[in-house]
Design a protein around this motif. Structure first.
Motif, PDB file in Angstrom:
ATOM      1  N   THR A 166       0.832  -1.210   0.000  1.00 18.84           N
ATOM      2  CA  THR A 166       0.000   0.000   0.000  1.00 18.84           C
ATOM      3  C   THR A 166       0.862   1.254   0.000  1.00 18.84           C
ATOM      4  OG1 THR A 166      -1.744  -1.169   1.203  1.00 18.84           O
ATOM      5  CG2 THR A 166      -1.815   1.238   1.247  1.00 18.84           C
ATOM      6  N   LEU A 167       1.897   1.277   0.823  1.00 18.86           N
ATOM      7  CA  LEU A 167       2.782   2.449   0.905  1.00 18.86           C
ATOM      8  C   LEU A 167       3.472   2.702  -0.432  1.00 18.86           C
ATOM      9  CD1 LEU A 167       4.358   1.799   4.436  1.00 18.86           C
ATOM     10  CD2 LEU A 167       2.672   3.545   3.844  1.00 18.86           C
ATOM     11  N   PHE A 225      -0.789   7.385   2.898  1.00 19.19           N
ATOM     12  CA  PHE A 225       0.578   7.013   3.242  1.00 19.19           C
ATOM     13  C   PHE A 225       0.851   7.296   4.724  1.00 19.19           C
ATOM     14  CE2 PHE A 225       5.078   7.687   3.797  1.00 19.19           C
ATOM     15  CZ  PHE A 225       5.665   6.681   3.029  1.00 19.19           C
ATOM     16  N   VAL A 226       0.454   8.491   5.176  1.00 16.24           N
ATOM     17  CA  VAL A 226       0.692   8.871   6.576  1.00 16.24           C
ATOM     18  C   VAL A 226      -0.108   7.982   7.529  1.00 16.24           C
ATOM     19  CG1 VAL A 226       0.434  10.707   8.289  1.00 16.24           C
ATOM     20  CG2 VAL A 226       1.277  11.252   5.988  1.00 16.24           C
ATOM     21  N   LEU A 227      -1.395   7.784   7.240  1.00 14.35           N
ATOM     22  CA  LEU A 227      -2.244   6.979   8.124  1.00 14.35           C
ATOM     23  C   LEU A 227      -1.802   5.523   8.163  1.00 14.35           C
ATOM     24  CD1 LEU A 227      -5.787   8.407   7.238  1.00 14.35           C
ATOM     25  CD2 LEU A 227      -4.418   8.867   9.290  1.00 14.35           C
ATOM     26  N   MET A 228      -1.354   5.015   7.018  1.00 13.36           N
ATOM     27  CA  MET A 228      -0.972   3.612   6.938  1.00 13.36           C
ATOM     28  C   MET A 228       0.250   3.302   7.795  1.00 13.36           C
ATOM     29  SD  MET A 228      -2.529   1.224   5.219  1.00 13.36           S
ATOM     30  CE  MET A 228      -2.292  -0.549   5.364  1.00 13.36           C
ATOM     31  N   LEU A 229       1.091   4.304   8.031  1.00 17.62           N
ATOM     32  CA  LEU A 229       2.264   4.103   8.886  1.00 17.62           C
ATOM     33  C   LEU A 229       1.872   3.679  10.294  1.00 17.62           C
ATOM     34  CD1 LEU A 229       4.431   7.187   7.817  1.00 17.62           C
ATOM     35  CD2 LEU A 229       4.809   4.789   7.189  1.00 17.62           C
ATOM     36  N   PHE A 230       0.649   4.033  10.722  1.00 17.15           N
ATOM     37  CA  PHE A 230       0.195   3.745  12.079  1.00 17.15           C
ATOM     38  C   PHE A 230      -0.673   2.485  12.164  1.00 17.15           C
ATOM     39  CE2 PHE A 230       0.921   8.307  11.769  1.00 17.15           C
ATOM     40  CZ  PHE A 230       1.761   8.516  12.849  1.00 17.15           C
ATOM     41  N   LEU A 231      -0.912   1.828  11.022  1.00 13.89           N
ATOM     42  CA  LEU A 231      -1.715   0.608  11.012  1.00 13.89           C
ATOM     43  C   LEU A 231      -0.820  -0.626  10.954  1.00 13.89           C
ATOM     44  CD1 LEU A 231      -4.675   1.463   8.606  1.00 13.89           C
ATOM     45  CD2 LEU A 231      -4.714   1.289  11.096  1.00 13.89           C
ATOM     46  N   PRO A 232      -1.323  -1.779  11.436  1.00 14.83           N
ATOM     47  CA  PRO A 232      -0.502  -2.994  11.427  1.00 14.83           C
ATOM     48  C   PRO A 232      -0.517  -3.679  10.061  1.00 14.83           C
ATOM     49  CG  PRO A 232      -2.659  -3.485  12.323  1.00 14.83           C
ATOM     50  CD  PRO A 232      -2.638  -1.995  12.068  1.00 14.83           C
ATOM     51  N   GLU A 233       0.369  -4.619   9.918  1.00 18.80           N
ATOM     52  CA  GLU A 233       0.343  -5.512   8.773  1.00 18.80           C
ATOM     53  C   GLU A 233      -0.856  -6.447   8.929  1.00 18.80           C
ATOM     54  OE1 GLU A 233       0.417  -6.861   5.708  1.00 18.80           O
ATOM     55  OE2 GLU A 233       2.452  -6.055   5.696  1.00 18.80           O
ATOM     56  N   SER A 234      -1.298  -7.049   7.822  1.00 21.67           N
ATOM     57  CA  SER A 234      -2.373  -8.038   7.870  1.00 21.67           C
ATOM     58  C   SER A 234      -2.019  -9.154   8.850  1.00 21.67           C
ATOM     59  CB  SER A 234      -2.587  -8.642   6.478  1.00 21.67           C
ATOM     60  OG  SER A 234      -3.201  -9.910   6.566  1.00 21.67           O
ATOM     61  N   PRO A 235      -2.917  -9.475   9.789  1.00 21.07           N
ATOM     62  CA  PRO A 235      -2.583 -10.500  10.782  1.00 21.07           C
ATOM     63  C   PRO A 235      -2.350 -11.872  10.168  1.00 21.07           C
ATOM     64  CG  PRO A 235      -4.915  -9.880  10.919  1.00 21.07           C
ATOM     65  CD  PRO A 235      -4.244  -8.884  10.021  1.00 21.07           C
ATOM     66  N   ARG A 236      -3.085 -12.201   9.123  1.00 22.70           N
ATOM     67  CA  ARG A 236      -2.866 -13.505   8.485  1.00 22.70           C
ATOM     68  C   ARG A 236      -1.501 -13.557   7.801  1.00 22.70           C
ATOM     69  NH1 ARG A 236      -7.499 -16.725   8.265  1.00 22.70           N
ATOM     70  NH2 ARG A 236      -6.485 -18.055   6.741  1.00 22.70           N
ATOM     71  N   TRP A 237      -1.099 -12.478   7.143  1.00 23.63           N
ATOM     72  CA  TRP A 237       0.227 -12.457   6.511  1.00 23.63           C
ATOM     73  C   TRP A 237       1.317 -12.552   7.583  1.00 23.63           C
ATOM     74  CZ3 TRP A 237       4.762  -9.673   6.517  1.00 23.63           C
ATOM     75  CH2 TRP A 237       5.637  -9.901   5.446  1.00 23.63           C
ATOM     76  N   LEU A 238       1.154 -11.823   8.682  1.00 19.21           N
ATOM     77  CA  LEU A 238       2.131 -11.877   9.771  1.00 19.21           C
ATOM     78  C   LEU A 238       2.282 -13.301  10.299  1.00 19.21           C
ATOM     79  CD1 LEU A 238       1.276  -8.669  11.851  1.00 19.21           C
ATOM     80  CD2 LEU A 238       3.426  -9.122  10.638  1.00 19.21           C
ATOM     81  N   TYR A 239       1.162 -13.968  10.514  1.00 13.92           N
ATOM     82  CA  TYR A 239       1.205 -15.314  11.090  1.00 13.92           C
ATOM     83  C   TYR A 239       1.882 -16.297  10.138  1.00 13.92           C
ATOM     84  CZ  TYR A 239      -0.299 -19.280  13.905  1.00 13.92           C
ATOM     85  OH  TYR A 239      -0.310 -20.399  14.712  1.00 13.92           O
ATOM     86  N   MET A 240       1.549 -16.192   8.862  1.00 18.90           N
ATOM     87  CA  MET A 240       2.053 -17.159   7.889  1.00 18.90           C
ATOM     88  C   MET A 240       3.482 -16.871   7.445  1.00 18.90           C
ATOM     89  SD  MET A 240      -0.637 -19.118   7.615  1.00 18.90           S
ATOM     90  CE  MET A 240      -0.545 -20.104   6.117  1.00 18.90           C
ATOM     91  N   LYS A 241       3.884 -15.596   7.511  1.00 23.23           N
ATOM     92  CA  LYS A 241       5.170 -15.222   6.908  1.00 23.23           C
ATOM     93  C   LYS A 241       6.208 -14.699   7.904  1.00 23.23           C
ATOM     94  CE  LYS A 241       3.520 -15.573   2.576  1.00 23.23           C
ATOM     95  NZ  LYS A 241       4.063 -16.440   1.518  1.00 23.23           N
ATOM     96  N   LYS A 242       5.779 -14.175   9.045  1.00 18.48           N
ATOM     97  CA  LYS A 242       6.736 -13.409   9.828  1.00 18.48           C
ATOM     98  C   LYS A 242       6.698 -13.685  11.321  1.00 18.48           C
ATOM     99  CE  LYS A 242       8.312  -8.611  10.473  1.00 18.48           C
ATOM    100  NZ  LYS A 242       7.980  -7.180  10.251  1.00 18.48           N
ATOM    101  N   ASP A 243       5.683 -13.192  12.027  1.00 24.75           N
ATOM    102  CA  ASP A 243       5.718 -13.137  13.493  1.00 24.75           C
ATOM    103  C   ASP A 243       4.353 -13.527  14.063  1.00 24.75           C
ATOM    104  OD1 ASP A 243       5.766 -12.395  16.185  1.00 24.75           O
ATOM    105  OD2 ASP A 243       7.170 -10.749  15.822  1.00 24.75           O
TER     106      ASP A 243
END
Length: 495
Positions: A101-102, A202-220
């Motif tokens: 998105t950014l 762009f500014v607002l998105m900096l304060f939002l999290p990554e998709s929780p499903r993507w985080l779980y499957m790919k990262k943290d």
């Protein structure tokens, strides 16, 4: 607090008998609207060019004298969107929904500046290409990001909010078009201000999290659980985490990286992609962006020659589009995706036939605007009234739901690319086809395609209302290999 499922219902109730609704969670709703700014950019760009084109023709004689150059100015954004959507699936899967998105916002702002400052039609076309790249990435990302952060029982309404932002962007573009009609450099302002929403997102998105499903499957996993805890109560959270753990284990068992060819090799994925991509193609080939891109021109074809009057009547069409989408948000989780699409297409067929008849009869008269011109304008409004609640949100909603986790970005990007390719074909050919065959015949062709779309939805698109991602994956396996009776068996098992 305990969670109980209600037989035959897609909703969940807690101990206080509180059903999960569209407005239940302000956090999810806020996330949806910020992500939906990508839809606003999409809608603004498709709407603003229709009004700006009237004034671009006034400034550049070569554009006024060439239908091909007019179509290229419109459709170059679609070429960019096609490329952006194709790359957007990979960007989403590799870098995540947030970074995708950014990046789209940065490219969109750059393209808006180039368009606003363009000294000739060819630099303007370059700016349109850049804006299209940003819109293409956003068109893939926003529905998936919203869907992955949404409870299944209200997912359709929340994803449809992105479509509301698209139609709201189109309505906003017509307001901007009217506002700048008497200002020097009219079309430059119309196109240049498009960068403002992208900068805000762009500014607002900096304060939002990554998709929780993507985080779980790919990262943290712990970070994913923290995000999910803001969406679900503790008992529902445990259920969602269990489903994610199962999905992750299945992905590990595959033991190989997926490729674009796998979409066509695996029968269940091929069936899902065929349904999703078919919906996206028919959304365009039934003529929606012909109406949105060229509605001022169509109004002038109907006999209304004033630029300002054409824009004003087009503003009414855009308002109906936005209002219709709000109706769709309400209906999609109650009425279901498939029934909504079929009802929508029935009305679209009738409206296109009405438009065709109006233009065929109007072409046999001359002089001032007569009854047939008004019938054409009414036909446009009726078309939007039927299209917006159904075939507007349903393709994007279904495509955000039907693919397994490991294929969601890839297939979402591919199906969005189909949408943009179809969009490009329609935008690049409509004026030329109308000149060659007549506007009435052109609308008759679109009506015939709408009949084909009705048959396609009836035969190939399953109902996805209320199903989890994991349940949807089982649906396609059952369709591919015949190991069950589809959604009905799942719903029966739930009860």
């Amino acid at each position: 607090m305990t969670i109980v499922s209600i037989p035959g219902s897609s909703g969940y109730l807690d101990a206080n008998d509180r059903k999960v609704t569209y407005f239940s969670n302000p956090y999810v709703l806020g996330l949806t609207f910020v992500a939906g700014i990508g839809g606003l950019l999409f809608g603004y760009d498709t709407g603003v060019i229709s009004g700006a084109l009237l004034y671009i023709k006034d400034e550049f004689p070569e554009v006024d004298q060439s239908s091909f150059l007019q179509e290229t100015i419109v459709s170059m954004a679609l070429v960019g969107a096609m490329i952006g959507a194709a790359a957007g699936g990979w960007i989403n899967d590799y870098f995540g929904r947030k970074k995708a998105t950014l990046s789209a916002d940065v490219v969109f702002v750059l393209g808006s500046v180039v368009m606003g400052a363009a000294p000739d039609p060819y630099i303007l076309i370059l700016g349109r290409l850049l804006v299209g790249l940003g819109v293409g990435v956003a068109s893939v990302t926003a529905p998936v990001y919203i869907a992955e952060a949404s409870p299944s029982e209200i997912r359709g309404g929340l994803v449809s909010t992105n479509v509301l932002m698209i139609t709201g962007g189109q309505f906003l573009s017509y307001l901007v078009n009217l506002a700048f009609t008497e200002i020097p450099g009219t079309w430059r302002w119309m196109l240049g201000v498009a960068g403002a929403p992208a900068a805000i997102q762009f500014v607002l998105m900096l304060f939002l999290p990554e998709s929780p499903r993507w985080l779980y499957m790919k990262k943290d996993k712990s970070e994913a659980a923290a995000v999910l805890a803001k969406i679900y109560d503790p008992y529902r959270l445990e259920e969602e985490l269990d489903q994610l753990a199962t999905a992750l284990e299945e992905e590990r068992l595959r033991k190989q990286a997926i490729s674009y060819l796998d979409v066509f090799r695996k029968k269940e994925i091929r069936l899902a992609f065929f349904a999703g991509a078919g919906l996206q193609a028919f959304q365009q080939f039934t003529g929606i962006n012909t109406v949105m891109y060229y509605s001022p021109t169509i109004v002038q074809m109907a006999g209304f020659k004033s630029n300002q009057l054409a824009l004003l009547l087009s503003l009414i069409v855009a308002l109906m589009n936005a209002v219709g989408t709000i109706v769709g948000i309400y209906l999609i989780d109650k009425f279901g995706r498939k029934k909504l699409a079929l009802t929508s297409l029935s009305g679209v067929i009738v409206s296109l036939i009405l438009l065709a008849v109006a233009f065929i009869l109007e072409s046999s008269t001359s002089g001032s605007v007569g009854a047939y011109g008004w019938i054409a304008v009414i036909g446009l409004a009726l078309y939007i009234a039927f299209f917006a609640p159904g075939m507007g949100p349903v393709p994007w909603t279904v495509n955000s739901e039907i693919y397994p986790e490991s294929y969601r970005g890839m297939c979402g990007g591919m199906s969005a690319t189909v949408n943009w390719i179809s969009n490009l074909i329609v935008a690049q050919s409509f004026l030329s086809l109308a000149e060659a065959a007549g506007t009435g015949v052109t609308f008759l062709i679109l009506a015939g395609i709408a009949v084909m779309a009705f048959v396609f939805v009836a035969v190939f698109v399953p109902e996805t209302k209320g199903l989890s991602f994991e349940e949807m994956e089982r649906i396609w396996k059952e369709k591919a290999w015949g190991n069950g009776s589809g959604k009905e068996a799942l719903l029966e098992a739930r009860s």
